[in-house]
Design an enzyme around this catalytic site. Structure first.
Site, PDB file in Angstrom:
ATOM      1  N   TYR A 142       3.102 -16.800  -0.585  1.00 13.00           N
ATOM      2  CA  TYR A 142       2.850 -17.748   0.497  1.00 13.00           C
ATOM      3  C   TYR A 142       3.871 -18.879   0.507  1.00 13.00           C
ATOM      4  O   TYR A 142       4.118 -19.489   1.548  1.00 13.00           O
ATOM      5  CB  TYR A 142       1.455 -18.373   0.348  1.00 13.00           C
ATOM      6  CG  TYR A 142       0.356 -17.628   1.063  1.00 13.00           C
ATOM      7  CD1 TYR A 142       0.152 -16.277   0.840  1.00 13.00           C
ATOM      8  CD2 TYR A 142      -0.484 -18.288   1.954  1.00 13.00           C
ATOM      9  CE1 TYR A 142      -0.866 -15.605   1.489  1.00 13.00           C
ATOM     10  CE2 TYR A 142      -1.501 -17.620   2.608  1.00 13.00           C
ATOM     11  CZ  TYR A 142      -1.694 -16.278   2.377  1.00 13.00           C
ATOM     12  OH  TYR A 142      -2.701 -15.617   3.020  1.00 13.00           O
ATOM     13  N   LYS A 192      -0.456  -6.225  -9.485  1.00 15.87           N
ATOM     14  CA  LYS A 192       0.203  -4.926  -9.369  1.00 15.87           C
ATOM     15  C   LYS A 192       1.281  -4.865 -10.442  1.00 15.87           C
ATOM     16  O   LYS A 192       2.487  -4.833 -10.144  1.00 15.87           O
ATOM     17  CB  LYS A 192       0.804  -4.764  -7.964  1.00 15.87           C
ATOM     18  CG  LYS A 192      -0.228  -4.469  -6.876  1.00 15.87           C
ATOM     19  CD  LYS A 192      -0.750  -3.041  -6.881  1.00 15.87           C
ATOM     20  CE  LYS A 192       0.296  -2.074  -6.355  1.00 15.87           C
ATOM     21  NZ  LYS A 192      -0.199  -0.669  -6.406  1.00 15.87           N
ATOM     22  N   ASP A 225      -4.986  -2.674  -5.885  1.00 17.89           N
ATOM     23  CA  ASP A 225      -5.425  -1.633  -4.946  1.00 17.89           C
ATOM     24  C   ASP A 225      -6.661  -0.912  -5.484  1.00 17.89           C
ATOM     25  O   ASP A 225      -7.633  -0.675  -4.764  1.00 17.89           O
ATOM     26  CB  ASP A 225      -4.285  -0.646  -4.633  1.00 17.89           C
ATOM     27  CG  ASP A 225      -3.656  -0.028  -5.879  1.00 17.89           C
ATOM     28  OD1 ASP A 225      -3.855  -0.569  -6.984  1.00 17.89           O
ATOM     29  OD2 ASP A 225      -2.950   0.995  -5.749  1.00 17.89           O
ATOM     30  N   ASP A 249      -6.299 -13.322  -0.816  1.00 20.54           N
ATOM     31  CA  ASP A 249      -6.586 -13.429   0.615  1.00 20.54           C
ATOM     32  C   ASP A 249      -7.251 -12.145   1.108  1.00 20.54           C
ATOM     33  O   ASP A 249      -8.291 -12.168   1.775  1.00 20.54           O
ATOM     34  CB  ASP A 249      -5.276 -13.692   1.371  1.00 20.54           C
ATOM     35  CG  ASP A 249      -5.499 -13.892   2.858  1.00 20.54           C
ATOM     36  OD1 ASP A 249      -6.465 -14.582   3.223  1.00 20.54           O
ATOM     37  OD2 ASP A 249      -4.714 -13.340   3.646  1.00 20.54           O
ATOM     38  N   ASP A 253     -11.597 -11.352   1.810  1.00 18.67           N
ATOM     39  CA  ASP A 253     -12.157 -10.900   3.092  1.00 18.67           C
ATOM     40  C   ASP A 253     -12.977  -9.635   2.884  1.00 18.67           C
ATOM     41  O   ASP A 253     -14.061  -9.467   3.450  1.00 18.67           O
ATOM     42  CB  ASP A 253     -11.042 -10.604   4.112  1.00 18.67           C
ATOM     43  CG  ASP A 253     -10.790 -11.789   5.045  1.00 18.67           C
ATOM     44  OD1 ASP A 253     -11.081 -12.935   4.634  1.00 18.67           O
ATOM     45  OD2 ASP A 253     -10.301 -11.574   6.172  1.00 18.67           O
TER      46      ASP A 253
HETATM   47  C1  IPM Z   1      -7.709 -17.883   4.386  1.00 18.39           C
HETATM   48  C2  IPM Z   1      -6.928 -17.733   5.670  1.00 18.39           C
HETATM   49  C3  IPM Z   1      -5.621 -18.500   5.519  1.00 18.39           C
HETATM   50  C4  IPM Z   1      -4.801 -17.814   4.444  1.00 18.39           C
HETATM   51  C5  IPM Z   1      -4.841 -18.684   6.812  1.00 18.39           C
HETATM   52  C6  IPM Z   1      -5.675 -19.297   7.907  1.00 18.39           C
HETATM   53  C7  IPM Z   1      -3.598 -19.510   6.592  1.00 18.39           C
HETATM   54  O1  IPM Z   1      -6.749 -16.377   5.951  1.00 18.39           O
HETATM   55  O2  IPM Z   1      -7.989 -19.037   4.014  1.00 18.39           O
HETATM   56  O3  IPM Z   1      -8.042 -16.872   3.789  1.00 18.39           O
HETATM   57  O4  IPM Z   1      -4.085 -16.849   4.707  1.00 18.39           O
HETATM   58  O5  IPM Z   1      -4.861 -18.292   3.310  1.00 18.39           O
HETATM   59 MG    MG Z   2      -7.800 -15.060   4.649  1.00 17.35          MG
END
Ligand code: IPM
Ligand code: MG
Length: 368
Positions: A142, A192, A225, A249, A253
């Site tokens: 990032y 990884k 993975d 990230d 999710d």
């Molecule tokens: C998260 C989001 C952020 C990230 C974005 C909005 C910059 O997806 O907080 O997971 O990628 O970190």
């Molecule tokens: Mg995210």
């Protein structure tokens, strides 16, 4: 407790609506529990861009550095898609994380009993799930340099750099081990190492910190993975997962959706202790700004409310009060209240964002 300062940054989309419900909860803790916060509010993301031409004004950044905790709603929306990368709403959030040095991002994935049917996985796979992803938040691909889009010969090349120093890995590993000791005492580290040197270093450093400082915690390593696969196969094998910024990230999710709704999950981003002993901290829901439903009273305020619960626990050492709030949320869900994101059961009419907030306040009252 000495008076605590909170900076509220509602942001974009559904951010302001869900934050309005958090305001009710903050008010309740002041009135009924004598826990007073010195609350200020400011702009972030697209809202800040509209007002100042930047997704985070320097004055707001300075305020964020001074307060005990920042509470953020969400940033972004299609209105801002065409903006230059440097002023996109997300840059405001990334600047807060970077300049506050919030290296440890705690993302719990907890399945509420009342909602186990909402998962796309079988109920017995997710019922009772309670895992914590610790995502490194201030480094890795990032932020690594070099980065950019460059000309090379007769074509363009896009470059981002995955980069981790030993100390960056060590500090997030420590925070994962500390957390594990207060939970199931188990950490799984994901990288990884089979393809990336940064992964090899990650694995080595996590193991060294473990052996030297946390030998009592059970540690395992997994390729990220395979970790994704195991998370969907049998998520309850995990307690704390520690991983880098990008894998974190993605995996967070994935873990969020195991629980049935992204609208339920909070997060805490923690940095180093300040002079008063409290860590630098920012709390935000895992969900985004959901521009498609913004302003319609459909948003689920629970993720943002639970983010405030995390603030009570991690910034203000009020774990019992955090549990009180979490129990109130659990109660309204058990009572059958559902915002529009949680429909699917027959005969259930959704409640609005503010009705959900009011019901949680009522549940807090009932719990006194
Ligand atoms: C998260 C989001 C952020 C990230 C974005 C909005 C910059 O997806 O907080 O997971 O990628 O970190
Ligand atoms: Mg995210």
């Amino acid at each position: 407790m000495t008076t605590a300062s909170l900076l509220i940054l509602p942001g974009d989309g559904i951010g302001p609506e869900v934050m309005a419900e958090v305001r009710k909860i903050i008010g309740w803790f002041g009135d009924k529990r004598g826990i007073d916060f010195d609350v200020s509010e400011d702009l972030v993301g697209g809202a800040a861009y509209d007002a100042h031409g930047t997704p985070l004004h320097d004055d707001t950044m300075a305020k964020a550095q001074e307060v005990d905790a920042v509470l953020l709603g969400a940033v972004g929306g299609p209105k801002y898609d065409a903006l230059d990368f440097s002023v996109k709403p997300e840059r405001g959030l990334l600047r807060l994380r970077k300049e506050m040095d919030l290296f440890s991002n705690l993302r719990p994935a907890q399945c509420f009993d009342a909602l186990a049917d909402f998962s796309s996985l079988k109920k017995d796979v997710v019922a009772g799930l309670d895992i914590m992803i610790v995502r490194e938040l201030t480094s890795g691909v990032y932020f690594g340099e070099p980065r950019g889009i460059f000309e090379e010969g007769n074509e363009r090349v896009g470059i981002n750099t995955q980069r981790y120093t030993e100390s960056e890995i060590a500090r997030v590993a420590r925070s994962a081990f500390e957390l594990a000791r207060k939970r199931g005492n188990k950490v799984c580290s994901m990288e990884k190492a089979n393809v990336m040197e940064s992964g090899i270093l990650w694995r080595d450093v996590v193991q060294e910190i473990h052996d030297a400082e946390y030998p009592d915690v059970e540690l395992s390593h997994m390729y990220a993975d395979a970790g994704a696969m195991q998370l969907t196969r049998w998520p309850k094998q995990f307690d704390v997962i520690v991983t880098d910024n990008l894998f974190g990230d993605l995996l967070s999710d994935l873990a969020a959706m195991l629980t049935g709704s992204l609208g339920m999950l909070p997060s805490a981003s923690l940095g180093l202790p300040m002079a008063n002993g409290r860590p630098k901290a920012l709390y935000e829901p895992v969900h985004g700004s959901a521009p498609d439903i913004a302003g319609q009273g459909k948003a689920n305020p629970i993720a943002c409310i639970l983010s405030f619960a995390m603030a009570l626990r991690y910034s203000f050492d009020l774990g019992d009060e955090a549990t009180r709030l979490e129990n109130a949320v659990e109660k309204v869900l058990a009572d059958g209240l559902r915002t529009a994101d949680l429909l699917g059961e027959e005969g259930v009419t959704p409640v609005s964002t503010s009705e959900m907030g009011d019901a949680i306040v009522a549940a807090l009252d009932a719990g006194l």
